[in-house]
Design a protein around this motif. Structure first.
Motif, mmCIF file in Angstrom:
data_model
loop_
_atom_site.group_PDB
_atom_site.id
_atom_site.type_symbol
_atom_site.label_atom_id
_atom_site.label_comp_id
_atom_site.label_asym_id
_atom_site.label_seq_id
_atom_site.Cartn_x
_atom_site.Cartn_y
_atom_site.Cartn_z
ATOM 1 N N THR A 54 20.056 -44.057 44.404
ATOM 2 C CA THR A 54 20.936 -43.638 43.293
ATOM 3 C C THR A 54 20.988 -42.240 42.809
ATOM 4 O OG1 THR A 54 20.401 -45.994 41.937
ATOM 5 C CG2 THR A 54 21.383 -44.241 40.665
ATOM 6 N N SER A 108 22.276 -38.860 40.350
ATOM 7 C CA SER A 108 22.392 -38.394 39.050
ATOM 8 C C SER A 108 22.967 -36.985 39.043
ATOM 9 C CB SER A 108 21.291 -38.499 38.134
ATOM 10 O OG SER A 108 20.449 -37.700 38.125
ATOM 11 N N LYS A 153 20.082 -35.165 41.449
ATOM 12 C CA LYS A 153 18.952 -35.871 41.926
ATOM 13 C C LYS A 153 19.107 -37.274 42.584
ATOM 14 C CE LYS A 153 16.338 -33.861 37.837
ATOM 15 N NZ LYS A 153 15.673 -34.027 36.691
ATOM 16 N N TYR A 163 17.343 -40.844 43.428
ATOM 17 C CA TYR A 163 16.310 -41.883 42.868
ATOM 18 C C TYR A 163 16.247 -43.172 43.906
ATOM 19 C CZ TYR A 163 16.292 -39.175 38.595
ATOM 20 O OH TYR A 163 16.363 -38.318 37.561
ATOM 21 N N ARG A 164 14.853 -43.521 44.082
ATOM 22 C CA ARG A 164 14.680 -44.898 44.828
ATOM 23 C C ARG A 164 14.205 -45.575 43.793
ATOM 24 N NH1 ARG A 164 14.025 -46.471 50.246
ATOM 25 N NH2 ARG A 164 14.234 -48.518 50.292
ATOM 26 N N GLY A 165 14.767 -46.472 43.134
ATOM 27 C CA GLY A 165 14.187 -47.320 41.842
ATOM 28 C C GLY A 165 14.132 -46.034 40.785
ATOM 29 N N ASP A 166 12.778 -46.152 40.269
ATOM 30 C CA ASP A 166 12.468 -45.129 38.986
ATOM 31 C C ASP A 166 12.028 -43.834 39.914
ATOM 32 O OD1 ASP A 166 13.344 -46.986 37.312
ATOM 33 O OD2 ASP A 166 11.540 -47.604 37.095
ATOM 34 N N GLU A 167 11.908 -43.630 41.263
ATOM 35 C CA GLU A 167 11.064 -42.586 41.792
ATOM 36 C C GLU A 167 12.200 -41.621 42.181
ATOM 37 O OE1 GLU A 167 8.203 -41.750 45.556
ATOM 38 O OE2 GLU A 167 8.921 -43.432 45.334
ATOM 39 N N GLU A 168 12.037 -40.395 41.717
ATOM 40 C CA GLU A 168 12.893 -39.020 42.054
ATOM 41 C C GLU A 168 12.369 -38.958 43.636
ATOM 42 O OE1 GLU A 168 13.465 -34.433 41.449
ATOM 43 O OE2 GLU A 168 13.381 -35.878 39.543
#
Length: 307
Positions: free
Chosen positions: A183, A185, A201, A203-208
């Motif tokens: 994802t 941003s 940025k 993201y993989r899930g909540d991890e940048e």
């Protein structure tokens, strides 16, 4: 020929000299006398502009070599402290091609001035002391000013670091799919330029896991053509996700987003010895536009404190 300490009445002639000297330096555009006066504020008042790159030098001064009323060389110097050692800084040095005698005399004058403060070394063109309008972020002394590089080398200065710049004029990219599910941003930041800076940025899930930061060319120059350029100052993919094509995907996505808001040209940079990054950028579509170097001359070894 005279070597004179800079005074404000030289503003017009020194600005003209700088503009002529840097006309072929990549990403250097003409500056006004008012802009040049800002970077010389510490020379004339002792109080550097806190909004200008390179503020914080002590005992700033500048010397001008003049022959028959014409500026042939200009050097801007000051002092700083690094790990409790007094270090001389040559913030800018230039001389007219062919006027080696003027360049030599100006350099010697500046060295004598700095050595009076018992400096352990002199650093030339450090990127964190550059003029805001000189080149892009991280730039040192450009290869296009080879006569200045030659003068420094002849006087015992050695390259201590380097940064290479790659350009992509009128770039065009074809969208590629993400190599792994991510994802993205996008954050836009309005600063000096006519168009905004951006931070993208991944993201993989909540991890940048990826980050790319780009800055408008207008951050460095007010010149109209500079507004069409943006400089990618940071691109990073977390180690475990490298080698999967995510860097190329993030870079191409950023290029597309920047083009949507009007940017036409892109530039990116890396350390002179980071061949992995150079290989990557050059195979993405960028081409080397400039090699830049900082130079250093030692006068004594830094002292080491004994406990």
């Amino acid at each position: 020929m005279e070597i004179l300490q800079y005074t404000p009445d030289m503003q017009a002639s020194v600005t003209q000299f700088y503009n002529l000297l840097t006309v072929n330096v990549p990403h250097c555009h003409s500056v006004t006398e008012e802009e040049f006066a800002i970077v010389l504020r510490g020379v004339t008042t002792g109080n550097a502009d806190k909004n200008d790159v390179g503020f914080g030098l002590d005992s700033e001064t500048a010397f001008v070599a003049i022959t028959e009323g014409v500026v042939q060389a200009f050097i801007h110097v000051g002092l700083t402290q690094i790990r409790d050692e007094d270090v001389g800084i040559i913030r800018f040095l230039g001389y007219e091609r062919g006027a080696r005698r003027a360049g030599q005399a100006g350099l010697e004058k500046a060295e004598d001035y700095l050595k009076a403060f018992n400096v352990t070394r002199i650093s030339d063109f450090p990127s964190n002391r550059r003029y805001r309008f000189y080149h892009f972020e991280y730039a040192y002394l450009s290869d296009t000013l080879d006569q200045v590089q030659g003068l420094l080398g002849f006087n015992g200065y050695h390259r201590s670091n380097g940064w290479v710049f790659l350009d992509w004029e009128n770039y065009d990219v074809t969208p590629i799919p993400a190599p792994i599910p991510v994802t993205l941003s996008v954050e836009w930041k309005a600063k000096r330029g006519q168009r905004p800076d951006s931070v993208i940025k991944a993201y993989r899930g909540d991890e940048e896991i990826g980050l790319r930061t780009s800055v408008s060319g207008g951050e460095y120059s007010n010149y109209p053509d500079a507004q069409d350029w943006f400089h990618t100052v940071y691109l990073e993919i977390e180690d475990e996700f490298q080698g999967q094509g995510l860097g190329r995907y993030l870079l191409q996505y950023a290029l597309q987003e920047m083009k949507k808001i009007g940017y036409r040209h892109a530039t990116i940079s890396t350390r002179w010895d980071d061949y992995r990054a150079l290989l990557f950028y050059s195979n993405c579509g960028y081409r080397v536009a400039d090699w830049t170097y900082t130079y250093k001359k030692m006068f004594s070894e830094p002292s080491t404190q004994k406990w």
